[in-house]
Design an enzyme around this catalytic site. Sequence first.
Site, PDB file in Angstrom:
ATOM      1  N   GLN A 155       0.820  -1.199   0.000  1.00 45.35           N
ATOM      2  CA  GLN A 155       0.000   0.000   0.000  1.00 45.35           C
ATOM      3  C   GLN A 155       0.861   1.260   0.000  1.00 45.35           C
ATOM      4  OE1 GLN A 155      -3.066   1.777  -0.798  1.00 45.35           O
ATOM      5  NE2 GLN A 155      -3.547  -0.279  -0.141  1.00 45.35           N
ATOM      6  N   HIS A 159       2.063   2.914  -3.262  1.00 48.22           N
ATOM      7  CA  HIS A 159       1.111   3.586  -4.143  1.00 48.22           C
ATOM      8  C   HIS A 159       1.490   5.041  -4.362  1.00 48.22           C
ATOM      9  CE1 HIS A 159      -2.247   1.291  -5.636  1.00 48.22           C
ATOM     10  NE2 HIS A 159      -2.360   0.640  -4.498  1.00 48.22           N
ATOM     11  N   GLU A 193     -10.160   1.904   3.828  1.00 47.63           N
ATOM     12  CA  GLU A 193     -10.452   1.490   2.450  1.00 47.63           C
ATOM     13  C   GLU A 193     -10.228  -0.011   2.314  1.00 47.63           C
ATOM     14  OE1 GLU A 193      -8.808   2.347  -2.096  1.00 47.63           O
ATOM     15  OE2 GLU A 193      -7.586   2.866  -0.360  1.00 47.63           O
ATOM     16  N   HIS A 194      -9.040  -0.459   2.673  1.00 42.56           N
ATOM     17  CA  HIS A 194      -8.705  -1.887   2.690  1.00 42.56           C
ATOM     18  C   HIS A 194      -8.467  -2.315   4.134  1.00 42.56           C
ATOM     19  CE1 HIS A 194      -7.023  -0.279  -1.169  1.00 42.56           C
ATOM     20  NE2 HIS A 194      -7.644  -1.343  -1.672  1.00 42.56           N
ATOM     21  N   ASP A 232      -6.797  -6.274  -5.365  1.00 40.45           N
ATOM     22  CA  ASP A 232      -6.383  -5.189  -6.257  1.00 40.45           C
ATOM     23  C   ASP A 232      -6.382  -5.625  -7.716  1.00 40.45           C
ATOM     24  OD1 ASP A 232      -6.077  -3.298  -4.328  1.00 40.45           O
ATOM     25  OD2 ASP A 232      -3.901  -3.393  -4.222  1.00 40.45           O
ATOM     26  N   HIS A 249     -54.530  15.877  -5.553  1.00 37.39           N
ATOM     27  CA  HIS A 249     -54.077  14.499  -5.372  1.00 37.39           C
ATOM     28  C   HIS A 249     -55.268  13.592  -5.042  1.00 37.39           C
ATOM     29  CE1 HIS A 249     -50.095  16.255  -5.247  1.00 37.39           C
ATOM     30  NE2 HIS A 249     -49.527  15.059  -5.076  1.00 37.39           N
TER      31      HIS A 249
END
Length: 430
Positions: free
Chosen positions: A255, A258, A322-323, A356, A415
């Site tokens: 990670q 990245h 996120e992960h 991934d 209505h």
Amino acid sequence: MKIINNPKKTEWESILKRPTQELKTIEKIVKPIMKKVKRQGDKALRKFALEYDHVELKELLVSREEIKAATNQISEELKQAIQVAKQNIETFHAAQVQDLLTVEVMPGVTCMRKSVPIQKVGLYVPGGTAPLFSTVLMLGIPANIAGCEEIVLCTPPNREGKIHPAILYTADLIGIDRIVKVGGAQAVAAMAYGTESVPAVYKIFGPGNQYVTAAKQLVSQKGTAIDMPAGPSEVLVYADASAIPAFVAADLLSQAEHGVDSQVVLVASGEKVAEKIMAEVNTQVALLPRKEIAKKALENSIAIVLSDQEKALLLINEYGPEHLILSVENVDEVSQRIINAGSVFMGNYTPESAGDYASGTNHTLPTNGYAKSYSGVSLDSFVKKITYQKITAEGIRSLGPTVEIMAANELLEAHKQAVTVRLNYLKNNS
């Protein structure tokens, strides 16, 4: 990464603060870019390509010749790997197709719900520090399965004005042929507003840096839908004594490489567990080609020791990663107690890398705590749910009086009248 031992709950928020810039600061940079694209179209896209990508582009669209050439520029080994990933992602996402839902809620009153594809979608594929051809699979495959009529893909070119051949090969493999050489906030603007080369779309998908994320959020305020706010990537690993330190270290580093604004978090059940993992991190990071990026990301990262599993789970759900990798002995039990995470990876042999690339789940996931309120991309992201209702004469006789009473009490006479005229008609023609 520094190790913090059993911090107080009141300290968690400051300890886990993500390395993000102030949105207002980013928007000051992004807004002028987007305005120029809206006003000048392709001219602005070429200008920004020269300014940011350092390339002068004659054509913004990738040609058929470039796509064909890409097939010969990547190895058979990579092609086969992409095809395996494609198969798994297709299998998982095709299983998410929902049939027409039909329910007769009372005699003569039938309600239905149907999934309808979003006609025009834009896919953003990052290509800066790493060419993310896997994102083409993650976005293009569900778009195809959903039946989206028009798909446009934007990705930044290199300094030679070319797109990485693996991105082109993957796009071609799944049938995407409108590929635009544009990245950053300008790509988001092009897909939202439309230019001579880029058709305006109804919804924009894809991860990106903080500028891309800010641009997506801005266009979402003006009528173009987005998948989610997906900024710099992040991972949290929860490890106990059953975890294999080398595995955990590799996951953290996968990670960290990245980007410098990525964040990795380790939650360990004990200090010795954390120390063994950190020793592995220090050994492995030195061997990485992108070690400088990884080291920078590690500066924004933290290892937290929490001996109490209840507290550990509370912290994880408050952070909303996120992960989330669970390298703990009672992994099945723990996984059931996770309520805030983009995607969960269970056990020592389930690396984030699998999700991934090729396990079949989608890697476009909510970051920056948005996992508390957003889902990751799925087939549902590419469809709208339209409801239908069909009422027979029998049904309006049964349901009509209920509607009349409710409408009258809301003081909406028209209505009520829409029902009354039907009931009177039936009464007079029975």
